[in-house]
Write a protein that holds these residues in place. Structure first.
Motif, PDB file in Angstrom:
ATOM      1  N   UNK A   7       0.181  -9.007   3.735  1.00 43.20           N
ATOM      2  CA  UNK A   7       0.930  -8.246   4.727  1.00 43.20           C
ATOM      3  C   UNK A   7       0.229  -6.904   4.903  1.00 43.20           C
ATOM      4  N   UNK A   8       0.088  -6.477   6.151  1.00 40.55           N
ATOM      5  CA  UNK A   8      -0.543  -5.194   6.420  1.00 40.55           C
ATOM      6  C   UNK A   8       0.484  -4.183   6.893  1.00 40.55           C
ATOM      7  N   UNK A   9       0.373  -2.974   6.387  1.00 38.66           N
ATOM      8  CA  UNK A   9       1.205  -1.861   6.829  1.00 38.66           C
ATOM      9  C   UNK A   9       0.281  -0.770   7.341  1.00 38.66           C
ATOM     10  N   UNK A  10       0.689  -0.116   8.413  1.00 33.12           N
ATOM     11  CA  UNK A  10      -0.087   1.005   8.944  1.00 33.12           C
ATOM     12  C   UNK A  10       0.785   2.246   8.924  1.00 33.12           C
ATOM     13  N   UNK A  11       0.215   3.316   8.418  1.00 36.63           N
ATOM     14  CA  UNK A  11       0.902   4.596   8.380  1.00 36.63           C
ATOM     15  C   UNK A  11       0.165   5.559   9.290  1.00 36.63           C
ATOM     16  N   UNK A  12       0.863   6.155  10.263  1.00 32.89           N
ATOM     17  CA  UNK A  12       0.196   7.101  11.171  1.00 32.89           C
ATOM     18  C   UNK A  12      -0.207   8.382  10.454  1.00 32.89           C
ATOM     19  N   UNK A  23       7.995   3.697   0.896  1.00 31.38           N
ATOM     20  CA  UNK A  23       7.900   2.416   1.610  1.00 31.38           C
ATOM     21  C   UNK A  23       7.180   1.373   0.753  1.00 31.38           C
ATOM     22  N   UNK A  24       6.102   1.775   0.092  1.00 28.76           N
ATOM     23  CA  UNK A  24       5.356   0.835  -0.753  1.00 28.76           C
ATOM     24  C   UNK A  24       6.159   0.435  -1.986  1.00 28.76           C
ATOM     25  N   UNK A  25       6.925   1.371  -2.530  1.00 27.17           N
ATOM     26  CA  UNK A  25       7.761   1.068  -3.689  1.00 27.17           C
ATOM     27  C   UNK A  25       8.831   0.052  -3.330  1.00 27.17           C
ATOM     28  N   UNK A  26       9.447   0.199  -2.166  1.00 31.90           N
ATOM     29  CA  UNK A  26      10.471  -0.763  -1.747  1.00 31.90           C
ATOM     30  C   UNK A  26       9.884  -2.150  -1.559  1.00 31.90           C
ATOM     31  N   UNK A  27       8.693  -2.236  -0.963  1.00 30.56           N
ATOM     32  CA  UNK A  27       8.052  -3.546  -0.804  1.00 30.56           C
ATOM     33  C   UNK A  27       7.745  -4.167  -2.166  1.00 30.56           C
ATOM     34  N   UNK A  28       7.320  -3.350  -3.104  1.00 32.70           N
ATOM     35  CA  UNK A  28       6.962  -3.870  -4.427  1.00 32.70           C
ATOM     36  C   UNK A  28       8.196  -4.328  -5.195  1.00 32.70           C
ATOM     37  N   UNK A  29       9.267  -3.542  -5.158  1.00 34.71           N
ATOM     38  CA  UNK A  29      10.458  -3.876  -5.940  1.00 34.71           C
ATOM     39  C   UNK A  29      11.234  -5.050  -5.364  1.00 34.71           C
ATOM     40  N   UNK A  30      11.430  -5.056  -4.064  1.00 36.99           N
ATOM     41  CA  UNK A  30      12.307  -6.070  -3.465  1.00 36.99           C
ATOM     42  C   UNK A  30      11.559  -7.283  -2.931  1.00 36.99           C
ATOM     43  N   UNK A  31      10.295  -7.123  -2.581  1.00 38.20           N
ATOM     44  CA  UNK A  31       9.551  -8.248  -2.030  1.00 38.20           C
ATOM     45  C   UNK A  31       8.495  -8.808  -2.947  1.00 38.20           C
ATOM     46  N   UNK A  36      -3.171  -4.409  -2.596  1.00 42.44           N
ATOM     47  CA  UNK A  36      -4.469  -5.072  -2.604  1.00 42.44           C
ATOM     48  C   UNK A  36      -5.578  -4.133  -2.115  1.00 42.44           C
ATOM     49  N   UNK A  37      -5.289  -3.330  -1.072  1.00 42.19           N
ATOM     50  CA  UNK A  37      -6.327  -2.465  -0.503  1.00 42.19           C
ATOM     51  C   UNK A  37      -5.691  -1.352   0.317  1.00 42.19           C
ATOM     52  N   UNK A  38      -6.321  -0.186   0.277  1.00 39.04           N
ATOM     53  CA  UNK A  38      -5.922   0.936   1.125  1.00 39.04           C
ATOM     54  C   UNK A  38      -7.169   1.424   1.846  1.00 39.04           C
ATOM     55  N   UNK A  45      -5.181   7.823   9.932  1.00 36.93           N
ATOM     56  CA  UNK A  45      -4.251   6.716   9.697  1.00 36.93           C
ATOM     57  C   UNK A  45      -4.670   5.958   8.446  1.00 36.93           C
ATOM     58  N   UNK A  46      -3.688   5.321   7.830  1.00 41.70           N
ATOM     59  CA  UNK A  46      -3.946   4.499   6.648  1.00 41.70           C
ATOM     60  C   UNK A  46      -3.523   3.069   6.940  1.00 41.70           C
ATOM     61  N   UNK A  47      -4.349   2.128   6.525  1.00 40.37           N
ATOM     62  CA  UNK A  47      -3.988   0.713   6.603  1.00 40.37           C
ATOM     63  C   UNK A  47      -3.887   0.215   5.177  1.00 40.37           C
ATOM     64  N   UNK A  48      -2.705  -0.265   4.813  1.00 41.06           N
ATOM     65  CA  UNK A  48      -2.438  -0.735   3.463  1.00 41.06           C
ATOM     66  C   UNK A  48      -2.268  -2.243   3.520  1.00 41.06           C
ATOM     67  N   UNK A  49      -2.966  -2.955   2.650  1.00 41.54           N
ATOM     68  CA  UNK A  49      -2.837  -4.399   2.560  1.00 41.54           C
ATOM     69  C   UNK A  49      -2.122  -4.728   1.252  1.00 41.54           C
TER      70      UNK A  49
END
Length: 61
Positions: A7-12, A23-31, A36-38, A45-49
């Motif tokens: 899953x990719x997330x983009x932060x402006x 946001x990353x903590x919530x994805x890690x705890x609940x999902x 994998x990569x930043x 901008x940041x793209x987080x995988x």
């Protein structure tokens, strides 16, 4: 062999570190996602995988 889904997330540019971390903590705890990569782009901008394991059950007859 392990299989992953991604899953990719983009932060402006204006996103604070604390907001991105939350946001990353919530994805890690609940999902059950793991980082994998930043990638940080020149415009700020940041793209987080994120990735998580796909668990498959074998069917025996």
């Amino acid at each position: 062999m392990l299989e992953y889904e991604y899953q990719e997330l983009r932060f402006p540019r204006g996103t604070s570190r604390s907001a991105a971390r939350q946001a990353l903590t919530e994805h890690a705890e609940y999902g059950r996602w793991e980082l994998a990569r930043v990638r940080l782009y020149p415009d700020g901008t940041r793209k987080v995988t994120l990735r998580r394991k796909i668990i498959r059950q074998n069917r025996f007859m």
